[in-house]
Design a protein around this motif. Structure first.
Motif, PDB file in Angstrom:
ATOM      1  N   VAL A 113      -5.987  23.133  -3.762  1.00 12.89           N
ATOM      2  CA  VAL A 113      -5.090  22.532  -5.098  1.00 12.89           C
ATOM      3  C   VAL A 113      -5.700  21.640  -4.810  1.00 12.89           C
ATOM      4  N   CYS A 114      -6.038  20.738  -4.100  1.00 16.50           N
ATOM      5  CA  CYS A 114      -6.736  19.468  -3.732  1.00 16.50           C
ATOM      6  C   CYS A 114      -7.258  19.065  -2.983  1.00 16.50           C
ATOM      7  N   THR A 115      -8.934  17.942  -2.266  1.00 13.67           N
ATOM      8  CA  THR A 115      -9.300  17.710  -1.021  1.00 13.67           C
ATOM      9  C   THR A 115      -9.354  16.260  -1.701  1.00 13.67           C
ATOM     10  N   ALA A 116      -8.867  15.219  -0.322  1.00 17.77           N
ATOM     11  CA  ALA A 116      -8.422  14.004  -0.580  1.00 17.77           C
ATOM     12  C   ALA A 116      -9.075  13.237   0.552  1.00 17.77           C
ATOM     13  N   ARG A 117     -10.019  12.443   0.480  1.00 22.22           N
ATOM     14  CA  ARG A 117     -10.777  11.078   1.583  1.00 22.22           C
ATOM     15  C   ARG A 117      -9.158   9.802   1.243  1.00 22.22           C
ATOM     16  N   ILE A 118      -8.493   8.933   1.965  1.00 19.55           N
ATOM     17  CA  ILE A 118      -8.535   7.824   2.012  1.00 19.55           C
ATOM     18  C   ILE A 118      -8.959   7.549   3.622  1.00 19.55           C
ATOM     19  N   THR A 119      -9.553   5.722   3.172  1.00 22.44           N
ATOM     20  CA  THR A 119      -9.765   5.181   4.142  1.00 22.44           C
ATOM     21  C   THR A 119      -8.492   4.188   3.569  1.00 22.44           C
ATOM     22  N   CYS A 120      -8.106   3.006   4.943  1.00 19.65           N
ATOM     23  CA  CYS A 120      -7.046   2.380   5.568  1.00 19.65           C
ATOM     24  C   CYS A 120      -7.902   1.397   6.391  1.00 19.65           C
ATOM     25  N   GLN A 121      -7.251  -0.082   6.356  1.00 19.25           N
ATOM     26  CA  GLN A 121      -8.492  -1.148   6.555  1.00 19.25           C
ATOM     27  C   GLN A 121      -6.692  -1.698   7.798  1.00 19.25           C
ATOM     28  N   LEU A 122      -7.632  -2.059   8.961  1.00 12.83           N
ATOM     29  CA  LEU A 122      -6.484  -2.024   9.796  1.00 12.83           C
ATOM     30  C   LEU A 122      -6.649  -3.698   9.798  1.00 12.83           C
ATOM     31  N   ILE A 123      -4.719  -4.015  10.012  1.00 19.04           N
ATOM     32  CA  ILE A 123      -5.511  -6.076   9.795  1.00 19.04           C
ATOM     33  C   ILE A 123      -3.891  -6.096  10.280  1.00 19.04           C
ATOM     34  N   GLN A 124      -3.872  -7.797  11.083  1.00 17.43           N
ATOM     35  CA  GLN A 124      -3.120  -8.139  11.458  1.00 17.43           C
ATOM     36  C   GLN A 124      -1.818  -8.267  10.457  1.00 17.43           C
ATOM     37  N   ALA A 125      -0.626  -7.747  11.764  1.00 17.74           N
ATOM     38  CA  ALA A 125       0.950  -7.869  10.348  1.00 17.74           C
ATOM     39  C   ALA A 125       1.126  -9.291  10.211  1.00 17.74           C
ATOM     40  N   PRO A 126       1.035  -8.645   8.490  1.00 13.12           N
ATOM     41  CA  PRO A 126       1.712 -10.470   8.101  1.00 13.12           C
ATOM     42  C   PRO A 126       3.280 -10.991   8.516  1.00 13.12           C
ATOM     43  N   ALA A 127       2.653 -12.401   8.830  1.00 18.51           N
ATOM     44  CA  ALA A 127       4.074 -13.289  10.091  1.00 18.51           C
ATOM     45  C   ALA A 127       5.180 -12.728   8.987  1.00 18.51           C
ATOM     46  N   GLY A 128       6.016 -12.420  10.057  1.00 22.62           N
ATOM     47  CA  GLY A 128       7.473 -12.382  10.029  1.00 22.62           C
ATOM     48  C   GLY A 128       8.043 -10.615   9.296  1.00 22.62           C
ATOM     49  N   SER A 129       6.917 -10.107   9.664  1.00 20.34           N
ATOM     50  CA  SER A 129       6.793  -8.247   9.004  1.00 20.34           C
ATOM     51  C   SER A 129       7.498  -7.808  11.155  1.00 20.34           C
TER      52      SER A 129
END
Length: 129
Positions: A113-129
Motif C-alpha cells: 500500500v505504501c513505502t516510507a522512509r523515516i530518519t531519526c536523530q539520536l540525541i542526549q535525553a533531556p534532563a529529567g526524562s
C-alpha cells in the motif's frame, strides 16, 4: 510502552513486535480514512513514523540517547477501503547519531500500500526524562 491517550491508541495501532532490527504493527482502515472512504495517506505516515521511531528509540537506548524524527517521506501505491494494514519497519542505517528505517505497509491481501522512509536523530535525553 504506555500508549494511553496517545496517537497510536486513537488510530488503533497495535505493535506486535519491537526490536531495533524490526518493528511490526497493525492499524485498522476504518476510522483512518479520507472523505472518499480510502485510507488517508497521513494515517499511513503516522503508522510509518511510529514504527520507525520505536525502532530508532530502541537502538538509541543502547547509547543512552533518545530518538527524534527529522525526516519522513512516503509513496502511496494503492488505495485501501477496509480491513487492516500492517507495517513492517526495518533499518536501512543504524548509527550513533542517526537511524533510518524503511517501512513497508501492506493490506490484508499482502499487497503493498505504501513505502516510507523515516530518519531519526539520536540525541542526549533531556534532563529529567
Amino acid at each position: 510502552m504506555d500508549i494511553e491517550g496517545s496517537l497510536l491508541q486513537l488510530m488503533g495501532i497495535v505493535i506486535s513486535e519491537a526490536a531495533p532490527e524490526r518493528v511490526v504493527a497493525t492499524m485498522p482502515v476504518k476510522g483512518n480514512t479520507q472523505p472518499y472512504g480510502l485510507l488517508h495517506g497521513g494515517a499511513s505516515c503516522v503508522l510509518a513514523e511510529s514504527l520507525g521511531s520505536v525502532g530508532a528509540a530502541l537502538h538509541a537506548s543502547a547509547y543512552g540517547k533518545v530518538a527524534v524524527g527529522v525526516d519522513i517521506n512516503a509513496t502511496h501505491h494503492r488505495a485501501v477501503r477496509d480491513g487492516v494494514v500492517t507495517g513492517v519497519a526495518t533499518p536501512i542505517y543504524l548509527g550513533r547519531t542517526t537511524a533510518t528505517y524503511e517501512v513497508v505497509i501492506t493490506d490484508d491481501r499482502d499487497k503493498r500500500v505504501c513505502t516510507a522512509r523515516i530518519t531519526c536523530q539520536l540525541i542526549q535525553a533531556p534532563a529529567g526524562s
